[in-house]
Design an enzyme around this catalytic site. Structure first.
Site, PDB file in Angstrom:
ATOM      1  N   GLY A  36       0.633   9.458   4.150  1.00 58.15           N
ATOM      2  CA  GLY A  36       0.745  10.466   3.081  1.00 58.15           C
ATOM      3  C   GLY A  36       2.092  11.167   3.151  1.00 58.15           C
ATOM      4  O   GLY A  36       2.891  10.915   4.049  1.00 58.15           O
ATOM      5  N   ASN A 103     -17.561   9.645  10.581  1.00 54.16           N
ATOM      6  CA  ASN A 103     -17.439  11.088  10.795  1.00 54.16           C
ATOM      7  C   ASN A 103     -17.623  11.874   9.491  1.00 54.16           C
ATOM      8  O   ASN A 103     -18.246  12.939   9.472  1.00 54.16           O
ATOM      9  CB  ASN A 103     -16.074  11.418  11.417  1.00 54.16           C
ATOM     10  N   TYR A 149      -7.798  -4.314   6.618  1.00 54.56           N
ATOM     11  CA  TYR A 149      -8.093  -3.499   5.436  1.00 54.56           C
ATOM     12  C   TYR A 149      -9.388  -3.963   4.767  1.00 54.56           C
ATOM     13  O   TYR A 149     -10.325  -3.188   4.562  1.00 54.56           O
ATOM     14  CB  TYR A 149      -6.917  -3.600   4.464  1.00 54.56           C
ATOM     15  N   THR A 179      -3.667   0.451  -8.538  1.00 56.92           N
ATOM     16  CA  THR A 179      -3.380   1.695  -9.252  1.00 56.92           C
ATOM     17  C   THR A 179      -1.908   2.036  -9.046  1.00 56.92           C
ATOM     18  O   THR A 179      -1.351   1.761  -7.974  1.00 56.92           O
ATOM     19  CB  THR A 179      -4.298   2.806  -8.702  1.00 56.92           C
TER      20      THR A 179
HETATM   21  P1  NAD Z   1      -2.046   6.341   0.446  1.00 57.58           P
HETATM   22  O1  NAD Z   1      -1.624   5.592   1.670  1.00 57.58           O
HETATM   23  O2  NAD Z   1      -1.010   6.921  -0.424  1.00 57.58           O
HETATM   24  O3  NAD Z   1      -3.045   7.514   0.841  1.00 57.58           O
HETATM   25  C1  NAD Z   1      -3.917   7.446   1.931  1.00 57.58           C
HETATM   26  C2  NAD Z   1      -3.950   8.815   2.600  1.00 57.58           C
HETATM   27  O4  NAD Z   1      -4.885   8.779   3.696  1.00 57.58           O
HETATM   28  C3  NAD Z   1      -2.603   9.221   3.203  1.00 57.58           C
HETATM   29  O5  NAD Z   1      -2.277  10.529   2.827  1.00 57.58           O
HETATM   30  C4  NAD Z   1      -2.816   9.103   4.706  1.00 57.58           C
HETATM   31  O6  NAD Z   1      -1.989   9.956   5.457  1.00 57.58           O
HETATM   32  C5  NAD Z   1      -4.309   9.459   4.812  1.00 57.58           C
HETATM   33  N1  NAD Z   1      -4.929   8.941   6.042  1.00 57.58           N
HETATM   34  C6  NAD Z   1      -4.918   7.667   6.511  1.00 57.58           C
HETATM   35  N2  NAD Z   1      -5.579   7.595   7.674  1.00 57.58           N
HETATM   36  C7  NAD Z   1      -6.038   8.853   7.946  1.00 57.58           C
HETATM   37  C8  NAD Z   1      -6.807   9.423   9.007  1.00 57.58           C
HETATM   38  N3  NAD Z   1      -7.208   8.686  10.064  1.00 57.58           N
HETATM   39  N4  NAD Z   1      -7.114  10.745   8.951  1.00 57.58           N
HETATM   40  C9  NAD Z   1      -6.705  11.501   7.894  1.00 57.58           C
HETATM   41  N5  NAD Z   1      -5.961  11.018   6.873  1.00 57.58           N
HETATM   42  C10 NAD Z   1      -5.633   9.710   6.897  1.00 57.58           C
HETATM   43  O7  NAD Z   1      -3.001   5.351  -0.371  1.00 57.58           O
HETATM   44  P2  NAD Z   1      -3.589   5.475  -1.850  1.00 57.58           P
HETATM   45  O8  NAD Z   1      -2.977   4.422  -2.667  1.00 57.58           O
HETATM   46  O9  NAD Z   1      -3.554   6.887  -2.327  1.00 57.58           O
HETATM   47  O10 NAD Z   1      -5.104   5.056  -1.592  1.00 57.58           O
HETATM   48  C11 NAD Z   1      -6.134   6.034  -1.476  1.00 57.58           C
HETATM   49  C12 NAD Z   1      -7.459   5.358  -1.270  1.00 57.58           C
HETATM   50  O11 NAD Z   1      -7.754   4.494  -2.377  1.00 57.58           O
HETATM   51  C13 NAD Z   1      -7.512   4.487  -0.012  1.00 57.58           C
HETATM   52  O12 NAD Z   1      -8.783   4.619   0.600  1.00 57.58           O
HETATM   53  C14 NAD Z   1      -7.331   3.080  -0.548  1.00 57.58           C
HETATM   54  O13 NAD Z   1      -7.944   2.121   0.270  1.00 57.58           O
HETATM   55  C15 NAD Z   1      -8.006   3.176  -1.907  1.00 57.58           C
HETATM   56  N6  NAD Z   1      -7.441   2.186  -2.849  1.00 57.58           N
HETATM   57  C16 NAD Z   1      -6.215   2.363  -3.413  1.00 57.58           C
HETATM   58  C17 NAD Z   1      -5.691   1.401  -4.272  1.00 57.58           C
HETATM   59  C18 NAD Z   1      -4.363   1.571  -4.952  1.00 57.58           C
HETATM   60  O14 NAD Z   1      -3.975   0.703  -5.743  1.00 57.58           O
HETATM   61  N7  NAD Z   1      -3.637   2.652  -4.740  1.00 57.58           N
HETATM   62  C19 NAD Z   1      -6.431   0.242  -4.544  1.00 57.58           C
HETATM   63  C20 NAD Z   1      -7.661   0.074  -3.919  1.00 57.58           C
HETATM   64  C21 NAD Z   1      -8.180   1.061  -3.086  1.00 57.58           C
END
Ligand code: NAD
Ligand code: UDP
Length: 314
Positions: A36, A103, A149, A179
């Site tokens: 993030g 959790n 993943y 997305t």
């Molecule tokens: P991103 O990497 O921008 O955001 C993920 C966030 O989770 C980050 O801020 C990261 O610091 C936080 N994080 C990761 N591990 C952590 C932990 N152990 N404790 C606390 N925080 C933690 O990704 P995104 O694109 O915003 O994706 C968000 C969610 O949507 C994810 O679960 C992803 O699998 C899902 N998703 C996204 C897409 C896409 O196209 N963006 C597609 C399918 C699924």
């Protein structure tokens, strides 16, 4: 009444925080910033309805100590999502989907909160069914470079389903398809930020493989609409696909971005990564029927907004 969002400092999570604050909710963002970015939420820090808890959710989170008693909804988005990110930190990725999800489910049981899990189209792997319906079981290589993943998310879906049965928890699973939009990190490695930053800087645009693999891209505002509509449902757990069913080849995407940025960049071809899905398109019949979900933002418009955003940060 507060709403807790794990991964709230990430790309989709920060848009969700913003939207919920705009509609008058109190938001608690839980993030460890592993993928993030502080800049995604800096502007929210002054809002009295916003609270940041810097925490790795693979460690239990304690309701009493952190004053979480008024949390009624948990959106569990924490997980690296870009293939480049999660292949650098595969164990953290597996663990956040397993221990992290456990959790947050334990917290939901304790607080009697509704729980929504961000799952993914990657549960379908390199799909043999096209477009993908929720009933498809998928084609995932459990030992491959994407498995940290894909299998993590598949385990998460099973964990949630079984928690829901055992504890009567109100859970929802959204399978998010690709997305895009503002706030993606320029170097997170996903195709749209890569192509836009390459096009804007005049560097070569890197297509992996022959470029005939396909994806279907959903603008982030539409995705947030779908996620919120799912959380608002009663007696519906999903899983439900949310995405935009318009499908493009990666080659067509590269050409569109060159055109929209008026770039002189050349297109170059590199090796296709192992297990890269050849096609992907959501069947959104269920989302239409149960959530009234329909993406509104046209691809060219969404791309233009994203390009503007990258221009302003570079
Ligand atoms: P991103 O990497 O921008 O955001 C993920 C966030 O989770 C980050 O801020 C990261 O610091 C936080 N994080 C990761 N591990 C952590 C932990 N152990 N404790 C606390 N925080 C933690 O990704 P995104 O694109 O915003 O994706 C968000 C969610 O949507 C994810 O679960 C992803 O699998 C899902 N998703 C996204 C897409 C896409 O196209 N963006 C597609 C399918 C699924
Ligand atoms: N891709 C590409 N060039 C890049 C980045 C990605 O050709 O610079 C391809 C990648 O191989 C995949 C598609 O674009 O076929 C989407 O990749 P992304 O990492 O955005 O997401 P995925 O859907 O694979 O998780």
């Amino acid at each position: 009444m507060s709403i807790l969002i794990t991964g709230g400092a990430g790309f989709i999570g920060s848009h969700l925080c913003e939207r919920l604050l705009k509609t008058g909710h109190k938001v608690i963002c839980v993030d460890n910033f592993i993928t993030g970015d502080h800049s995604n939420i800096d502007h929210l820090m002054k809002d009295p309805n916003f609270r940041l808890i810097e925490h790795d959710i693979t460690n239990p989170i304690l309701g009493e100590e952190l004053d979480l008693e008024d949390v009624t909804e948990i959106f569990n988005l924490a997980c690296p999502a870009s293939p480049i990110d999660y292949q650098k930190i595969p164990l953290e990725t597996l663990w956040v989907s397993a221990a992290g999800t456990k959790n947050m489910l334990d917290l939901a049981v304790k607080l009697k909160a509704r729980f929504l899990q961000a799952s993914t189209s990657e549960v379908y792997g390199d799909p043999l069914e096209h477009p993908q319906k929720e009933s498809y079981f998928g084609n995932v290589n459990c030992l491959g470079p994407r498995s940290c993943y894909d299998e993590g998310k598949r385990f998460g879906e099973s964990l949630i389903t079984n928690y829901s049965h055992k504890y009567g928890l109100d859970t929802k699973i959204v399978r998010i398809f690709n997305t895009y939009g503002p706030k993606m990190r320029a170097h997170d490695g996903r195709v749209i930020p890569n192509f836009i930053t390459q096009a804007l800087s005049g560097k070569s645009i890197t297509i992996y493989g022959d470029g005939y693999q396909t994806r279907s891209f959903c603008y982030v505002d539409d995705m947030v609409d779908g996620i919120l509509a799912l959380m608002a449902t009663k007696d519906f757990k999903g899983p439900v696909n949310i995405g935009n069913p318009e499908e493009y080849s990666i080659k067509a995407l590269a050409e569109k971005i060159v055109e929209l940025t008026d770039s002189k960049s050349k297109i170059v071809y590199k090796n296709l990564p192992q297990d890269d899905p050849k096609v992907r398109r959501p069947d959104i019949t269920l989302a239409k029927k149960t959530l009234g979900f329909e993406p509104k933002i046209k691809f060219e418009h969404g791309l233009k907004k994203t390009i503007e955003w990258f221009k302003n940060i570079s």
